[in-house]
Design an enzyme around this catalytic site. Structure first.
Site, PDB file in Angstrom:
ATOM      1  N   LYS A 119       0.832  -1.208   0.000  1.00 61.93           N
ATOM      2  CA  LYS A 119       0.000   0.000   0.000  1.00 61.93           C
ATOM      3  C   LYS A 119       0.867   1.260   0.000  1.00 61.93           C
ATOM      4  CE  LYS A 119      -4.334  -1.935   0.741  1.00 61.93           C
ATOM      5  NZ  LYS A 119      -5.486  -2.246   1.571  1.00 61.93           N
ATOM      6  N   ARG A 152      -3.858 -10.064   4.344  1.00 64.08           N
ATOM      7  CA  ARG A 152      -4.036 -10.162   2.886  1.00 64.08           C
ATOM      8  C   ARG A 152      -2.761  -9.642   2.227  1.00 64.08           C
ATOM      9  NH1 ARG A 152      -5.632  -6.875  -1.287  1.00 64.08           N
ATOM     10  NH2 ARG A 152      -6.978  -7.784  -2.870  1.00 64.08           N
TER      11      ARG A 152
HETATM   12  C1  8Y7 Z   1      -7.968  -4.652   0.639  1.00 64.15           C
HETATM   13  C2  8Y7 Z   1      -8.915  -5.487   0.027  1.00 64.15           C
HETATM   14  C3  8Y7 Z   1      -7.827  -4.389  -1.501  1.00 64.15           C
HETATM   15  C4  8Y7 Z   1      -7.905  -4.643   2.058  1.00 64.15           C
HETATM   16  C5  8Y7 Z   1      -9.671  -6.291   2.043  1.00 64.15           C
HETATM   17  C6  8Y7 Z   1      -4.809  -3.258  -2.600  1.00 64.15           C
HETATM   18  C7  8Y7 Z   1      -9.628  -5.958  -2.304  1.00 64.15           C
HETATM   19  C8  8Y7 Z   1      -6.103  -2.665  -2.847  1.00 64.15           C
HETATM   20  N1  8Y7 Z   1      -7.290  -3.979  -0.337  1.00 64.15           N
HETATM   21  N2  8Y7 Z   1      -9.761  -6.298   0.706  1.00 64.15           N
HETATM   22  N3  8Y7 Z   1      -8.818  -5.304  -1.308  1.00 64.15           N
HETATM   23  N4  8Y7 Z   1      -8.774  -5.483   2.707  1.00 64.15           N
HETATM   24  N5  8Y7 Z   1     -10.479  -7.075   2.763  1.00 64.15           N
HETATM   25  O1  8Y7 Z   1      -3.852  -2.426  -2.525  1.00 64.15           O
HETATM   26  O2  8Y7 Z   1      -7.151  -3.918   2.709  1.00 64.15           O
HETATM   27  O3  8Y7 Z   1      -4.616  -4.469  -2.494  1.00 64.15           O
HETATM   28  S1  8Y7 Z   1      -7.395  -3.836  -3.088  1.00 64.15           S
END
Ligand code: 8Y7
Length: 284
Positions: free
Chosen positions: A225, A259
């Site tokens: 991020k 994640r």
């Molecule tokens: C997150 C996410 C993304 C997160 C959850 C990226 C789809 C942006 N970020 N889902 N998704 N939590 N639950 O930089 O922080 O990966 S997309």
């Protein structure tokens, strides 16, 4: 704590890894649908091999400023991948979507969790998630976001970010439960970077422990991020170290699922953390 994801379950007594599987065309060379499909399957196989406990399949880029993707396009990107992964691997699958139609099709294809960055606020999403939950025990991750992906980073503002994010998530959990989704199937996520400054993200990470008072498992996404680049003031070579460090700090503060893009490096960091914890519970 055990999380049920349709026909699979996940023991959350130690932190688990969700591997990010991007099925958006911009993450591949423009080799057409089959090549994208094939490349997605190989990437998933590698993450499973490296220790991913869940694979999060996404066909809609939610990065700040991203354009929206049509329902048909999103279905074509994610459904065949979920079907194939469900057939070939034993790992639980989640679908990263906010669209009701995609939730229904993904659950039918074998997804055991809905990961909705809009926390079931899009039209039909609450009913779709409740339906697939009743039918097959699909779990749901509710994430906090201020604003919309297109505009959320323009001027994020809170009185008290920790409290406001918590109240929002508890309120969405309540709405989900009223719609028939069991509390034990809900996962909460503060949504790092979704309508938040670096300061907001750091406050949320520092105070992640406030969620420990509730029974819901916590998922966090900090991997790659923008805050990492902003804090380290350096380019992408530092992203791996930054991502793994933040995943470890989150796990240490009680995150149940992280994640991540870099599964192997994260798995090593979490193994070291677990060794530290296990050592204390061993009699000398
Ligand atoms: C997150 C996410 C993304 C997160 C959850 C990226 C789809 C942006 N970020 N889902 N998704 N939590 N639950 O930089 O922080 O990966 S997309």
């Amino acid at each position: 704590m055990i999380l049920q994801l349709a026909d699979k379950s996940l023991d959350l007594s130690q932190p688990r890894i969700m591997g990010v599987l991007n099925c958006t065309p911009d993450s591949f060379s423009d080799g057409g649908r089959y090549q994208e499909f094939d490349s997605a399957l190989r990437h998933a196989a590698q993450m499973i091999e490296e220790g991913a406990d869940i694979i999060d399949v996404g066909g809609e880029s939610t990065r700040p400023g991203s354009p929206e993707v049509s329902i048909d396009e999103e279905l074509q990107r994610v459904v065949p991948v979920i079907e194939a992964l469900h057939r070939e691997f034993d790992v639980p699958l989640s679908v990263d979507t906010s669209k009701a139609e995609v939730m229904l099709a993904a659950a039918a294809a074998g997804a055991g969790m809905i990961n909705d960055v809009a926390a079931l606020r899009k039209p039909g999403a609450l009913d779709a998630a409740a339906l697939v939950h009743r039918q097959s025990g699909v779990a749901v991750c509710l994430m906090h976001m201020q604003g919309t992906p297109r505009t959320m980073q323009e001027s994020p503002a809170y009185q008290n970010v920790v409290n406001e994010v918590l109240q929002f998530l508890l309120q969405r959990a309540n709405v989900a439960e009223t719609a028939g989704i069991a509390a034990s199937s809900l996962v909460l996520d503060p949504g790092f970077g979704f309508g938040k400054t670096v300061k907001h993200n750091l406050s949320l990470l520092h105070h992640l422990g406030v969620y420990a008072d509730y029974t819901y498992p916590i998922l966090v996404g900090l991997s790659r991020k923008a805050m990492i680049k902003k804090i380290l003031a350096s380019d992408s070579s530092e992203r791996l170290i930054g991502s793994v460090t933040l995943a470890l700090l989150a796990a240490q503060r009680g995150a149940h699922i992280v994640r991540v893009h870099d599964v192997k490096a994260t798995a090593d960091a979490l193994t070291l953390l677990q060794a530290l914890i296990n050592n204390e519970s061993d009699p000398v």
